[in-house]
Write a protein that holds these residues in place. Structure first.
Motif, PDB file in Angstrom:
ATOM      1  N   GLY A   5      32.627  25.077  47.100  1.00 57.59           N
ATOM      2  CA  GLY A   5      33.969  25.569  46.801  1.00 57.59           C
ATOM      3  C   GLY A   5      33.966  27.081  46.767  1.00 57.59           C
ATOM      4  O   GLY A   5      32.962  27.732  47.090  1.00 57.59           O
ATOM      5  N   PHE A   6      35.121  27.618  46.364  1.00 59.80           N
ATOM      6  CA  PHE A   6      35.211  29.066  46.242  1.00 59.80           C
ATOM      7  C   PHE A   6      34.442  29.533  45.017  1.00 59.80           C
ATOM      8  O   PHE A   6      34.455  28.887  43.966  1.00 59.80           O
ATOM      9  CB  PHE A   6      36.676  29.503  46.099  1.00 59.80           C
ATOM     10  CG  PHE A   6      37.471  29.356  47.366  1.00 59.80           C
ATOM     11  CD1 PHE A   6      37.283  30.244  48.413  1.00 59.80           C
ATOM     12  CD2 PHE A   6      38.387  28.335  47.501  1.00 59.80           C
ATOM     13  CE1 PHE A   6      38.007  30.116  49.571  1.00 59.80           C
ATOM     14  CE2 PHE A   6      39.112  28.197  48.661  1.00 59.80           C
ATOM     15  CZ  PHE A   6      38.924  29.097  49.716  1.00 59.80           C
ATOM     16  N   THR A   7      33.815  30.665  45.184  1.00 63.19           N
ATOM     17  CA  THR A   7      33.168  31.289  44.025  1.00 63.19           C
ATOM     18  C   THR A   7      34.240  31.995  43.209  1.00 63.19           C
ATOM     19  O   THR A   7      35.369  32.209  43.667  1.00 63.19           O
ATOM     20  CB  THR A   7      32.098  32.295  44.455  1.00 63.19           C
ATOM     21  OG1 THR A   7      32.744  33.377  45.142  1.00 63.19           O
ATOM     22  CG2 THR A   7      31.080  31.636  45.382  1.00 63.19           C
ATOM     23  N   LEU A   8      33.914  32.383  42.012  1.00 68.42           N
ATOM     24  CA  LEU A   8      34.861  33.071  41.138  1.00 68.42           C
ATOM     25  C   LEU A   8      35.321  34.382  41.773  1.00 68.42           C
ATOM     26  O   LEU A   8      36.493  34.744  41.714  1.00 68.42           O
ATOM     27  CB  LEU A   8      34.211  33.333  39.773  1.00 68.42           C
ATOM     28  CG  LEU A   8      35.080  34.088  38.744  1.00 68.42           C
ATOM     29  CD1 LEU A   8      36.351  33.297  38.465  1.00 68.42           C
ATOM     30  CD2 LEU A   8      34.293  34.335  37.468  1.00 68.42           C
ATOM     31  N   VAL A   9      34.392  35.075  42.401  1.00 67.19           N
ATOM     32  CA  VAL A   9      34.735  36.355  43.041  1.00 67.19           C
ATOM     33  C   VAL A   9      35.728  36.123  44.179  1.00 67.19           C
ATOM     34  O   VAL A   9      36.696  36.868  44.353  1.00 67.19           O
ATOM     35  CB  VAL A   9      33.468  37.056  43.563  1.00 67.19           C
ATOM     36  CG1 VAL A   9      33.837  38.308  44.369  1.00 67.19           C
ATOM     37  CG2 VAL A   9      32.536  37.420  42.414  1.00 67.19           C
ATOM     38  N   GLU A  10      35.479  35.074  44.984  1.00 68.01           N
ATOM     39  CA  GLU A  10      36.382  34.780  46.106  1.00 68.01           C
ATOM     40  C   GLU A  10      37.783  34.421  45.598  1.00 68.01           C
ATOM     41  O   GLU A  10      38.787  34.838  46.188  1.00 68.01           O
ATOM     42  CB  GLU A  10      35.807  33.631  46.940  1.00 68.01           C
ATOM     43  CG  GLU A  10      34.561  34.018  47.728  1.00 68.01           C
ATOM     44  CD  GLU A  10      33.902  32.821  48.389  1.00 68.01           C
ATOM     45  OE1 GLU A  10      33.257  33.003  49.423  1.00 68.01           O
ATOM     46  OE2 GLU A  10      34.041  31.694  47.858  1.00 68.01           O
ATOM     47  N   LEU A  11      37.864  33.647  44.535  1.00 66.41           N
ATOM     48  CA  LEU A  11      39.161  33.307  43.957  1.00 66.41           C
ATOM     49  C   LEU A  11      39.899  34.546  43.480  1.00 66.41           C
ATOM     50  O   LEU A  11      41.109  34.695  43.685  1.00 66.41           O
ATOM     51  CB  LEU A  11      38.985  32.320  42.794  1.00 66.41           C
ATOM     52  CG  LEU A  11      38.628  30.879  43.165  1.00 66.41           C
ATOM     53  CD1 LEU A  11      38.337  30.062  41.916  1.00 66.41           C
ATOM     54  CD2 LEU A  11      39.782  30.242  43.945  1.00 66.41           C
ATOM     55  N   ILE A  12      39.178  35.448  42.843  1.00 70.67           N
ATOM     56  CA  ILE A  12      39.812  36.681  42.362  1.00 70.67           C
ATOM     57  C   ILE A  12      40.335  37.499  43.528  1.00 70.67           C
ATOM     58  O   ILE A  12      41.442  38.069  43.466  1.00 70.67           O
ATOM     59  CB  ILE A  12      38.801  37.500  41.516  1.00 70.67           C
ATOM     60  CG1 ILE A  12      38.465  36.745  40.216  1.00 70.67           C
ATOM     61  CG2 ILE A  12      39.361  38.895  41.207  1.00 70.67           C
ATOM     62  CD1 ILE A  12      37.397  37.416  39.387  1.00 70.67           C
ATOM     63  N   VAL A  13      39.586  37.565  44.619  1.00 70.33           N
ATOM     64  CA  VAL A  13      40.019  38.328  45.797  1.00 70.33           C
ATOM     65  C   VAL A  13      41.274  37.717  46.398  1.00 70.33           C
ATOM     66  O   VAL A  13      42.231  38.424  46.748  1.00 70.33           O
ATOM     67  CB  VAL A  13      38.890  38.384  46.841  1.00 70.33           C
ATOM     68  CG1 VAL A  13      39.408  38.983  48.156  1.00 70.33           C
ATOM     69  CG2 VAL A  13      37.721  39.208  46.324  1.00 70.33           C
TER      70      VAL A  13
END
Length: 284
Positions: A5-13
């Motif tokens: 899944g998406f990492t936390l950093v990717e979600l924030i971006v």
């Protein structure tokens, strides 16, 4: 279990990118919406102006709302309304607004009941339109729907509900063979707004069963405000049981086969006994 899944950093971006898009696009969207609303108000203002001109050609007078003395209803605080004006059919300098018809441009209430034959459809609230007379001779202006003075104006006028009036023809002597015509055309709005809709309960063209009936009515003005319900009570007599009828302007007497005499009418002088009920049929 190899799903990723998406990492936390990717979600924030992703969220940050969406926020930037919304921040950039929202003002443009709101601006287009505001322009569209103003365009509709300008269009409806032209409809009102054309209707006013046609009324003037027919009656040699402008369609002002009149007070109880027959005088045009003038806006007493033009300074407040000046700040709310967002469109003028005819140009005039705002500084010329005042309350002296001889020297100022004066704002007046428009009587939309008078304009009813000239306007097929008006989507905007008629309370947003006023008449300005002086220089120009007559021109419709549009008030900002979101301004405080406009909202106060709408709330104040909205407190004066339209008045529903039932017209029943004939109004007495109703039997199971009687055809009844109903109308709400005598209903009115104290602010001069147009009556655009009516809602009935219990209304029929013919009542084939003897008994007491109640018909109710409420009406709606062009600002979307409904009147209170009004009602009329009346009694329908089986025509097969009637031997003789005696009718006057204010009340009616009917002799039935069983020997009873029935009376009904206006009863404003207590002809039926207690003097409290209109169109109430009572055995004598």
């Amino acid at each position: 279990m190899n799903r990723k899944g998406f990492t936390l950093v990717e979600l924030i971006v992703v969220i940050a990118v969406l926020a930037i898009i919304v921040t950039i696009g929202m003002p443009r969207f709101l601006g287009q919406t505001k322009e569209a609303n103003l365009a509709k108000l300008k269009h409806d203002a032209r409809i009102v102006q054309d209707a006013c001109d046609r009324y003037y050609y027919d009656y040699n007078d402008w369609p002002y709302l009149l007070d109880e003395n027959g005088n045009p209803v003038m806006i007493q605080n033009p300074e407040e309304h000046r700040d709310a004006i967002i469109h003028k059919i005819e140009y005039f300098e705002d500084e010329k607004l005042g309350t002296n018809p001889n020297t100022n441009v004066v704002l007046y209430e428009i009587d939309f009941n008078k304009l009813k034959p000239y306007i097929k459809r008006l989507d905007s609230n008629p309370l947003l339109f006023l008449a300005a007379r002086g220089n120009p001779d007559f021109g419709v202006i549009v008030l900002d729907p979101k301004s405080k003075i406009t909202q106060d104006r709408i709330n104040t006028i909205a407190s004066n509900k339209p008045v529903a009036v039932i017209t029943m023809t004939p109004s007495q002597g109703i039997t199971t063979e009687t055809l009844i015509e109903w109308s709400h055309e005598s209903s009115y709005d104290p602010n001069g707004l147009e009556i655009v809709d009516a809602e009935w309960e219990g209304k029929q063209d013919k009542y084939e069963t003897e008994g007491e009936y109640v018909v109710k009515l409420r009406v709606q003005n062009s600002a979307g405000i409904w009147s209170d319900w009004v009602e009329i009570k009346f009694y329908v007599i089986d025509s097969k049981d009637i031997v003789q009828i005696s009718a006057g302007e204010g009340h009616t007497l009917v002799l039935k086969k069983d020997g009873t005499v029935w009376s009904w009418g206006r009863n404003n002088y207590g002809q039926l006994g207690d003097g409290t009920t209109t169109n109430r049929t009572t055995p004598v």
